[in-house]
Write a protein that holds these residues in place. Structure first.
Motif, PDB file in Angstrom:
ATOM      1  N   CYS A 170       0.423  13.269  -5.420  1.00 17.62           N
ATOM      2  CA  CYS A 170       0.012  11.865  -5.469  1.00 17.62           C
ATOM      3  C   CYS A 170       0.402  11.195  -6.779  1.00 17.62           C
ATOM      4  CB  CYS A 170      -1.507  11.743  -5.324  1.00 17.62           C
ATOM      5  SG  CYS A 170      -2.169  12.393  -3.814  1.00 17.62           S
ATOM      6  N   ARG A 171       1.036  11.927  -7.651  1.00 20.69           N
ATOM      7  CA  ARG A 171       1.325  11.430  -9.008  1.00 20.69           C
ATOM      8  C   ARG A 171       1.943  10.026  -8.991  1.00 20.69           C
ATOM      9  NH1 ARG A 171       1.884  13.862 -14.187  1.00 20.69           N
ATOM     10  NH2 ARG A 171       1.406  15.917 -13.361  1.00 20.69           N
ATOM     11  N   SER A 172       2.817   9.749  -8.047  1.00 20.88           N
ATOM     12  CA  SER A 172       3.520   8.458  -8.019  1.00 20.88           C
ATOM     13  C   SER A 172       2.607   7.287  -7.653  1.00 20.88           C
ATOM     14  CB  SER A 172       4.701   8.512  -7.060  1.00 20.88           C
ATOM     15  OG  SER A 172       4.251   8.663  -5.730  1.00 20.88           O
ATOM     16  N   ILE A 173       1.467   7.552  -7.038  1.00 17.80           N
ATOM     17  CA  ILE A 173       0.577   6.443  -6.676  1.00 17.80           C
ATOM     18  C   ILE A 173      -0.655   6.344  -7.579  1.00 17.80           C
ATOM     19  CG2 ILE A 173       1.366   6.451  -4.282  1.00 17.80           C
ATOM     20  CD1 ILE A 173      -1.364   7.659  -3.518  1.00 17.80           C
ATOM     21  N   LEU A 174      -0.797   7.270  -8.522  1.00 16.37           N
ATOM     22  CA  LEU A 174      -1.921   7.202  -9.451  1.00 16.37           C
ATOM     23  C   LEU A 174      -1.734   6.027 -10.401  1.00 16.37           C
ATOM     24  CD1 LEU A 174      -2.365  10.983 -10.323  1.00 16.37           C
ATOM     25  CD2 LEU A 174      -3.789   9.596  -8.796  1.00 16.37           C
ATOM     26  N   PRO A 175      -2.812   5.326 -10.739  1.00 17.69           N
ATOM     27  CA  PRO A 175      -2.696   4.201 -11.668  1.00 17.69           C
ATOM     28  C   PRO A 175      -2.150   4.637 -13.032  1.00 17.69           C
ATOM     29  CG  PRO A 175      -4.795   4.132 -10.516  1.00 17.69           C
ATOM     30  CD  PRO A 175      -4.169   5.456 -10.191  1.00 17.69           C
ATOM     31  N   SER A 176      -1.435   3.769 -13.650  1.00 19.80           N
ATOM     32  CA  SER A 176      -0.833   4.027 -14.956  1.00 19.80           C
ATOM     33  C   SER A 176      -1.895   4.447 -15.978  1.00 19.80           C
ATOM     34  CB  SER A 176      -0.134   2.754 -15.436  1.00 19.80           C
ATOM     35  OG  SER A 176       0.363   2.922 -16.733  1.00 19.80           O
ATOM     36  N   GLY A 177      -1.614   5.511 -16.710  1.00 18.50           N
ATOM     37  CA  GLY A 177      -2.506   5.974 -17.768  1.00 18.50           C
ATOM     38  C   GLY A 177      -3.727   6.730 -17.301  1.00 18.50           C
ATOM     39  N   SER A 178      -3.833   7.005 -16.006  1.00 16.03           N
ATOM     40  CA  SER A 178      -5.049   7.603 -15.453  1.00 16.03           C
ATOM     41  C   SER A 178      -5.137   9.122 -15.633  1.00 16.03           C
ATOM     42  CB  SER A 178      -5.179   7.268 -13.968  1.00 16.03           C
ATOM     43  OG  SER A 178      -4.108   7.836 -13.234  1.00 16.03           O
ATOM     44  N   ILE A 179      -4.041   9.761 -16.010  1.00 10.37           N
ATOM     45  CA  ILE A 179      -4.045  11.212 -16.169  1.00 10.37           C
ATOM     46  C   ILE A 179      -4.413  11.556 -17.604  1.00 10.37           C
ATOM     47  CG2 ILE A 179      -2.688  13.334 -16.025  1.00 10.37           C
ATOM     48  CD1 ILE A 179      -0.948  11.895 -13.922  1.00 10.37           C
ATOM     49  N   LYS A 193       0.845  -1.194   0.000  1.00  6.52           N
ATOM     50  CA  LYS A 193       0.000   0.000   0.000  1.00  6.52           C
ATOM     51  C   LYS A 193       0.881   1.244   0.000  1.00  6.52           C
ATOM     52  CE  LYS A 193      -4.007  -1.969   2.282  1.00  6.52           C
ATOM     53  NZ  LYS A 193      -4.913  -1.868   3.421  1.00  6.52           N
ATOM     54  N   GLN A 194       0.471   2.223  -0.797  1.00  2.00           N
ATOM     55  CA  GLN A 194       1.179   3.497  -0.882  1.00  2.00           C
ATOM     56  C   GLN A 194       0.176   4.592  -0.573  1.00  2.00           C
ATOM     57  OE1 GLN A 194       2.002   2.666  -5.035  1.00  2.00           O
ATOM     58  NE2 GLN A 194       4.175   2.897  -4.605  1.00  2.00           N
ATOM     59  N   GLN A 195       0.629   5.664   0.079  1.00  2.00           N
ATOM     60  CA  GLN A 195      -0.302   6.744   0.379  1.00  2.00           C
ATOM     61  C   GLN A 195       0.363   8.110   0.273  1.00  2.00           C
ATOM     62  OE1 GLN A 195      -0.618   7.555   5.088  1.00  2.00           O
ATOM     63  NE2 GLN A 195      -1.815   5.820   4.403  1.00  2.00           N
ATOM     64  N   SER A 196      -0.499   9.095   0.057  1.00  2.00           N
ATOM     65  CA  SER A 196      -0.098  10.500   0.060  1.00  2.00           C
ATOM     66  C   SER A 196      -1.037  11.254   0.981  1.00  2.00           C
ATOM     67  CB  SER A 196      -0.178  11.100  -1.345  1.00  2.00           C
ATOM     68  OG  SER A 196       0.828  10.593  -2.166  1.00  2.00           O
ATOM     69  N   GLY A 243      -6.939  22.850   6.761  1.00  2.00           N
ATOM     70  CA  GLY A 243      -6.028  22.258   7.739  1.00  2.00           C
ATOM     71  C   GLY A 243      -6.220  20.765   7.908  1.00  2.00           C
ATOM     72  N   ASP A 244      -7.429  20.266   7.600  1.00  2.00           N
ATOM     73  CA  ASP A 244      -7.648  18.822   7.640  1.00  2.00           C
ATOM     74  C   ASP A 244      -6.800  18.162   6.563  1.00  2.00           C
ATOM     75  OD1 ASP A 244      -9.476  19.156   9.690  1.00  2.00           O
ATOM     76  OD2 ASP A 244     -11.240  18.928   8.403  1.00  2.00           O
ATOM     77  N   VAL A 245      -6.546  16.866   6.711  1.00  2.00           N
ATOM     78  CA  VAL A 245      -5.675  16.149   5.791  1.00  2.00           C
ATOM     79  C   VAL A 245      -6.455  15.059   5.066  1.00  2.00           C
ATOM     80  CG1 VAL A 245      -3.609  14.697   5.605  1.00  2.00           C
ATOM     81  CG2 VAL A 245      -3.645  16.623   7.198  1.00  2.00           C
ATOM     82  N   VAL A 246      -6.398  15.089   3.742  1.00  2.00           N
ATOM     83  CA  VAL A 246      -6.967  14.027   2.918  1.00  2.00           C
ATOM     84  C   VAL A 246      -5.876  12.987   2.720  1.00  2.00           C
ATOM     85  CG1 VAL A 246      -7.888  13.413   0.649  1.00  2.00           C
ATOM     86  CG2 VAL A 246      -8.569  15.568   1.731  1.00  2.00           C
ATOM     87  N   ILE A 247      -6.207  11.741   3.022  1.00  2.00           N
ATOM     88  CA  ILE A 247      -5.266  10.639   2.822  1.00  2.00           C
ATOM     89  C   ILE A 247      -5.728   9.872   1.592  1.00  2.00           C
ATOM     90  CG2 ILE A 247      -4.296   8.522   3.789  1.00  2.00           C
ATOM     91  CD1 ILE A 247      -4.887   9.817   6.585  1.00  2.00           C
ATOM     92  N   VAL A 248      -4.862   9.783   0.598  1.00  4.15           N
ATOM     93  CA  VAL A 248      -5.140   9.042  -0.629  1.00  4.15           C
ATOM     94  C   VAL A 248      -4.227   7.827  -0.600  1.00  4.15           C
ATOM     95  CG1 VAL A 248      -5.147   9.093  -3.145  1.00  4.15           C
ATOM     96  CG2 VAL A 248      -5.675  11.181  -1.857  1.00  4.15           C
ATOM     97  N   GLU A 249      -4.836   6.644  -0.599  1.00  5.14           N
ATOM     98  CA  GLU A 249      -4.062   5.409  -0.486  1.00  5.14           C
ATOM     99  C   GLU A 249      -4.373   4.490  -1.656  1.00  5.14           C
ATOM    100  OE1 GLU A 249      -2.862   2.372   3.031  1.00  5.14           O
ATOM    101  OE2 GLU A 249      -4.927   3.079   3.030  1.00  5.14           O
ATOM    102  N   ARG A 250      -3.336   3.983  -2.271  1.00  2.00           N
ATOM    103  CA  ARG A 250      -3.505   3.011  -3.359  1.00  2.00           C
ATOM    104  C   ARG A 250      -3.586   1.638  -2.719  1.00  2.00           C
ATOM    105  NH1 ARG A 250       0.092   2.740  -8.845  1.00  2.00           N
ATOM    106  NH2 ARG A 250      -0.989   0.971  -9.785  1.00  2.00           N
ATOM    107  N   THR A 251      -4.753   0.986  -2.847  1.00  3.43           N
ATOM    108  CA  THR A 251      -4.982  -0.289  -2.184  1.00  3.43           C
ATOM    109  C   THR A 251      -4.921  -1.475  -3.141  1.00  3.43           C
ATOM    110  OG1 THR A 251      -7.371  -0.006  -2.400  1.00  3.43           O
ATOM    111  CG2 THR A 251      -6.348   0.761  -0.346  1.00  3.43           C
TER     112      THR A 251
END
Length: 106
Positions: free
Chosen positions: A25-34, A3-6, A85-93
């Motif tokens: 988060c670019r490094s954890i985005l799925p390939s080709g998703s941009i 698991k990777q997260q930003s 100030g809150d933090v969004v956690i984006v995790e590649r599962t």
């Protein structure tokens, strides 16, 4: 897969405009998703699970670096009562699955 997260700290503008930037988060985005800056040039769809909220298929607007499915982001930010100030956690599962949750900062 490991698991990777930003972590993304929200600003007033993020909350007001119902989005958050995925530049870090670019490094954890799925390939080709941009994709391009509009729906005429989409990236490959992937699954995003908002906790709490919807599970949606979306891509990333490559110009703004935000999820193209803005409605799901709006619902997530409103249902969590997100504030600056809150933090969004984006995790590649999984290979093409991201989970998004909020860490409240008091």
């Amino acid at each position: 897969m490991t698991k990777q997260q930003s972590r993304i700290t929200l600003t007033d503008g993020n909350v007001r405009n119902h989005h958050f930037y995925l530049r870090d988060c670019r490094s954890i985005l799925p390939s080709g998703s941009i994709g391009g800056k509009n729906n005429d040039n989409p990236g490959q769809l992937f699954t995003v699970r908002f906790e709490p909220g919807e599970t949606v298929e979306t891509d990333v607007d490559g110009d703004k670096m935000i999820f193209r499915n803005r409605g799901a982001v709006r619902d997530f930010l409103e249902s969590t009562a997100a504030s600056a100030g809150d933090v969004v956690i984006v995790e590649r599962t999984a290979d093409r699955v991201l989970e998004v949750r909020l860490e409240k900062i008091t």
